[in-house]
Design a protein around this motif. Structure first.
Motif, PDB file in Angstrom:
ATOM      1  N   LYS A  30       0.882  -1.146   0.030  1.00 42.17           N
ATOM      2  CA  LYS A  30       0.073   0.111  -0.045  1.00 42.17           C
ATOM      3  C   LYS A  30       0.883   1.184   0.033  1.00 42.17           C
ATOM      4  N   THR A  31       1.948   1.141   0.860  1.00 44.94           N
ATOM      5  CA  THR A  31       2.900   2.546   0.817  1.00 44.94           C
ATOM      6  C   THR A  31       3.259   2.515  -0.584  1.00 44.94           C
ATOM      7  N   LEU A  32       4.060   1.561  -1.167  1.00 43.23           N
ATOM      8  CA  LEU A  32       4.804   1.757  -2.459  1.00 43.23           C
ATOM      9  C   LEU A  32       3.605   2.265  -3.520  1.00 43.23           C
ATOM     10  N   ALA A  33       2.371   1.709  -3.547  1.00 48.79           N
ATOM     11  CA  ALA A  33       1.492   2.163  -4.258  1.00 48.79           C
ATOM     12  C   ALA A  33       1.323   3.694  -4.508  1.00 48.79           C
ATOM     13  N   ALA A  34       1.099   4.042  -3.290  1.00 53.17           N
ATOM     14  CA  ALA A  34       1.203   5.371  -3.035  1.00 53.17           C
ATOM     15  C   ALA A  34       2.257   6.290  -3.522  1.00 53.17           C
ATOM     16  N   VAL A  35       3.428   5.693  -3.090  1.00 54.93           N
ATOM     17  CA  VAL A  35       4.443   6.640  -3.617  1.00 54.93           C
ATOM     18  C   VAL A  35       5.002   6.697  -5.046  1.00 54.93           C
ATOM     19  N   ILE A  36       4.656   5.518  -5.508  1.00 56.42           N
ATOM     20  CA  ILE A  36       5.032   5.511  -7.109  1.00 56.42           C
ATOM     21  C   ILE A  36       3.628   5.821  -8.053  1.00 56.42           C
ATOM     22  N   GLY A  37       2.606   6.335  -7.283  1.00 60.11           N
ATOM     23  CA  GLY A  37       1.341   6.531  -8.015  1.00 60.11           C
ATOM     24  C   GLY A  37       0.758   5.479  -8.881  1.00 60.11           C
ATOM     25  N   THR A  38       0.388   4.397  -8.181  1.00 58.93           N
ATOM     26  CA  THR A  38      -0.380   3.220  -8.826  1.00 58.93           C
ATOM     27  C   THR A  38      -1.204   2.789  -7.635  1.00 58.93           C
ATOM     28  N   ASP A  39      -1.756   1.421  -8.048  1.00 58.94           N
ATOM     29  CA  ASP A  39      -2.750   0.569  -6.929  1.00 58.94           C
ATOM     30  C   ASP A  39      -2.256  -0.565  -6.573  1.00 58.94           C
ATOM     31  N   LEU A  40      -2.843  -0.933  -5.683  1.00 60.20           N
ATOM     32  CA  LEU A  40      -2.385  -2.419  -5.007  1.00 60.20           C
ATOM     33  C   LEU A  40      -2.106  -3.594  -6.136  1.00 60.20           C
ATOM     34  N   PRO A  41      -3.214  -3.753  -7.182  1.00 65.74           N
ATOM     35  CA  PRO A  41      -3.147  -4.700  -7.989  1.00 65.74           C
ATOM     36  C   PRO A  41      -1.997  -4.764  -8.727  1.00 65.74           C
ATOM     37  N   LYS A  42      -1.601  -3.434  -9.225  1.00 59.25           N
ATOM     38  CA  LYS A  42      -0.468  -3.295 -10.126  1.00 59.25           C
ATOM     39  C   LYS A  42       0.736  -3.530  -9.346  1.00 59.25           C
ATOM     40  N   ILE A  43       0.825  -3.338  -7.885  1.00 61.27           N
ATOM     41  CA  ILE A  43       2.076  -3.496  -7.213  1.00 61.27           C
ATOM     42  C   ILE A  43       2.362  -5.225  -7.361  1.00 61.27           C
ATOM     43  N   SER A  44       1.185  -5.830  -7.082  1.00 60.77           N
ATOM     44  CA  SER A  44       1.184  -7.276  -7.129  1.00 60.77           C
ATOM     45  C   SER A  44       1.648  -7.971  -8.743  1.00 60.77           C
ATOM     46  N   GLN A  45       1.176  -7.205  -9.784  1.00 66.18           N
ATOM     47  CA  GLN A  45       1.594  -7.564 -10.975  1.00 66.18           C
ATOM     48  C   GLN A  45       3.132  -7.429 -11.182  1.00 66.18           C
ATOM     49  N   MET A  46       3.467  -6.388 -10.906  1.00 62.60           N
ATOM     50  CA  MET A  46       4.941  -5.905 -10.889  1.00 62.60           C
ATOM     51  C   MET A  46       5.805  -7.011 -10.134  1.00 62.60           C
ATOM     52  N   GLU A  47       5.465  -7.471  -9.019  1.00 59.70           N
ATOM     53  CA  GLU A  47       6.205  -8.288  -8.320  1.00 59.70           C
ATOM     54  C   GLU A  47       6.075  -9.596  -8.644  1.00 59.70           C
ATOM     55  N   ASN A  48       5.187 -10.175  -9.649  1.00 65.20           N
ATOM     56  CA  ASN A  48       5.103 -11.215 -10.204  1.00 65.20           C
ATOM     57  C   ASN A  48       5.573 -11.320 -11.694  1.00 65.20           C
ATOM     58  N   GLY A  49       6.039 -10.315 -11.901  1.00 62.59           N
ATOM     59  CA  GLY A  49       6.438 -10.182 -13.245  1.00 62.59           C
ATOM     60  C   GLY A  49       5.466 -10.159 -14.508  1.00 62.59           C
ATOM     61  N   LYS A  50       4.278  -9.844 -14.000  1.00 60.42           N
ATOM     62  CA  LYS A  50       3.142  -9.655 -15.071  1.00 60.42           C
ATOM     63  C   LYS A  50       2.979  -8.319 -15.516  1.00 60.42           C
ATOM     64  N   SER A  51       3.702  -7.343 -15.038  1.00 63.73           N
ATOM     65  CA  SER A  51       3.545  -6.115 -15.483  1.00 63.73           C
ATOM     66  C   SER A  51       4.969  -5.408 -15.302  1.00 63.73           C
ATOM     67  N   GLY A  52       5.495  -4.476 -16.331  1.00 63.06           N
ATOM     68  CA  GLY A  52       6.649  -3.717 -16.342  1.00 63.06           C
ATOM     69  C   GLY A  52       6.612  -2.750 -15.417  1.00 63.06           C
ATOM     70  N   ILE A  53       7.672  -2.233 -15.151  1.00 63.50           N
ATOM     71  CA  ILE A  53       7.911  -1.135 -14.084  1.00 63.50           C
ATOM     72  C   ILE A  53       9.004   0.232 -15.127  1.00 63.50           C
ATOM     73  N   SER A  54       8.529   1.167 -15.059  1.00 55.40           N
ATOM     74  CA  SER A  54       9.451   2.256 -15.625  1.00 55.40           C
ATOM     75  C   SER A  54      10.649   2.390 -15.198  1.00 55.40           C
ATOM     76  N   ALA A  55      11.826   3.129 -15.563  1.00 59.29           N
ATOM     77  CA  ALA A  55      13.066   3.290 -14.949  1.00 59.29           C
ATOM     78  C   ALA A  55      12.774   4.272 -13.850  1.00 59.29           C
ATOM     79  N   ASP A  56      11.752   5.268 -13.947  1.00 55.33           N
ATOM     80  CA  ASP A  56      11.521   6.294 -12.968  1.00 55.33           C
ATOM     81  C   ASP A  56      11.036   5.762 -11.796  1.00 55.33           C
ATOM     82  N   ARG A  57       9.834   4.834 -11.825  1.00 61.88           N
ATOM     83  CA  ARG A  57       9.208   4.197 -10.896  1.00 61.88           C
ATOM     84  C   ARG A  57      10.352   3.188 -10.078  1.00 61.88           C
TER      85      ARG A  57
END
Length: 282
Positions: A30-57
């Motif tokens: 939840k904290t990371l979602a707020a800091v990088i400007g996204t939602d909880l499902p997106k954090i989960s997807q990033m940590e599972n490799g199912k969604s990419g992450i930009s260099a800035d994020r």
């Protein structure tokens, strides 16, 4: 973009590192979602490799978790920026993803080393030997045999196009296993001698005369990353390749490789050993 249905091992690895960063210091999703400007499902997807992450994020993520700029973060940033299509992507849908991921692992590795006790490693196999190996596939996979052979031979081009340190420690049982019969093995052993003379390639043997040792019976492939934290070990299992990323397991496999290297013949001794084996099959 919708989530990836089948992230590659490299994409999964970036997600694993994101999760490790967060869990190491106890930062919540939840904290990371707020800091990088996204939602909880997106954090989960990033940590599972199912969604990419930009260099800035990624920079914000790392700094939030207490990671400063350095080789480790630089290596992760490089992973976010590499979105090219490679030759192995043309095999997706034709071969199991885990097999394709081996080529991706090899391409991005700083160095490669393999320990095998049952057969000659893929990057060193002759076409006839590779064909004989794939003849073992069950009937329902026989149609894949030619594709797998072509894929394996194409992987070998990395030793020419992208030379990097490559080491193979082979037990005598692997050197004597007659996939395809004596003539195929003779050709394979001669090819090993030729490959052993390539710059950066080191082939070493463990004779039957060596007593039981740590790692006997193991088959493991170590791909060194740009930093030790990003090393990967690939293991052959009956149902397909397995990729190991956990810190404890990586440490264990590194120790196995180091101890095995201590008892293997040197490169020149190995060449003489292979020449002796060739006489047995002449």
């Amino acid at each position: 973009m919708p989530p990836r249905l089948s992230p590659t091992v490299r994409q999964q690895r970036l997600g694993i590192e994101l999760r490790r960063m967060r869990e190491r210091v106890g930062v919540t999703p939840k904290t990371l979602a707020a800091v990088i400007g996204t939602d909880l499902p997106k954090i989960s997807q990033m940590e599972n490799g199912k969604s990419g992450i930009s260099a800035d994020r990624l920079r914000i993520w790392a700094h939030t978790c207490g990671y400063e700029d350095g080789p480790y973060l630089d290596a992760l940033l490089a992973m976010t920026q590499d979105r090219r299509k490679y030759w192995w992507d043309g095999y997706r849908g034709r071969l199991p993803n885990a097999i394709i991921d081996i080529a991706e692992m090899e391409h991005h590795a700083a160095s490669l080393s393999i320990l095998n006790s049952t057969f000659i490693p893929g990057l060193l196999q002759t076409p006839a030997y590779a064909a004989a190996v794939f003849e073992r596939l069950p009937p329902q996979h026989r149609q894949e045999a030619e594709i797998r052979k072509a894929f394996r031979i194409r992987r070998q081009q990395i030793l020419v196009d992208q030379p990097k340190p490559y080491g193979a420690i082979l037990h005598e049982s692997a050197l004597r296993m007659q996939f395809g019969g004596p003539e195929v093995l003779r050709e394979q052993l001669r090819s090993l001698l030729e490959n052993s003379e390539r710059p950066g390639v080191e082939i070493r043997a463990i004779p039957f005369s060596v007593p039981t040792y740590t790692g006997s019976g193991e088959s493991l492939y170590l791909a060194r990353g740009p930093v030790p934290e990003l090393d990967t070990v690939q293991i052959d299992l009956s149902h397909g390749p397995k990729f190991v990323h956990s810190v404890a397991e990586l440490d264990s496999y590194r120790r196995i490789k180091e101890r095995t290297a201590e008892i293997a013949l040197g490169p020149e001794e190995t060449r003489e050993f292979i020449r002796t084996l060739l006489k047995d099959f002449s």
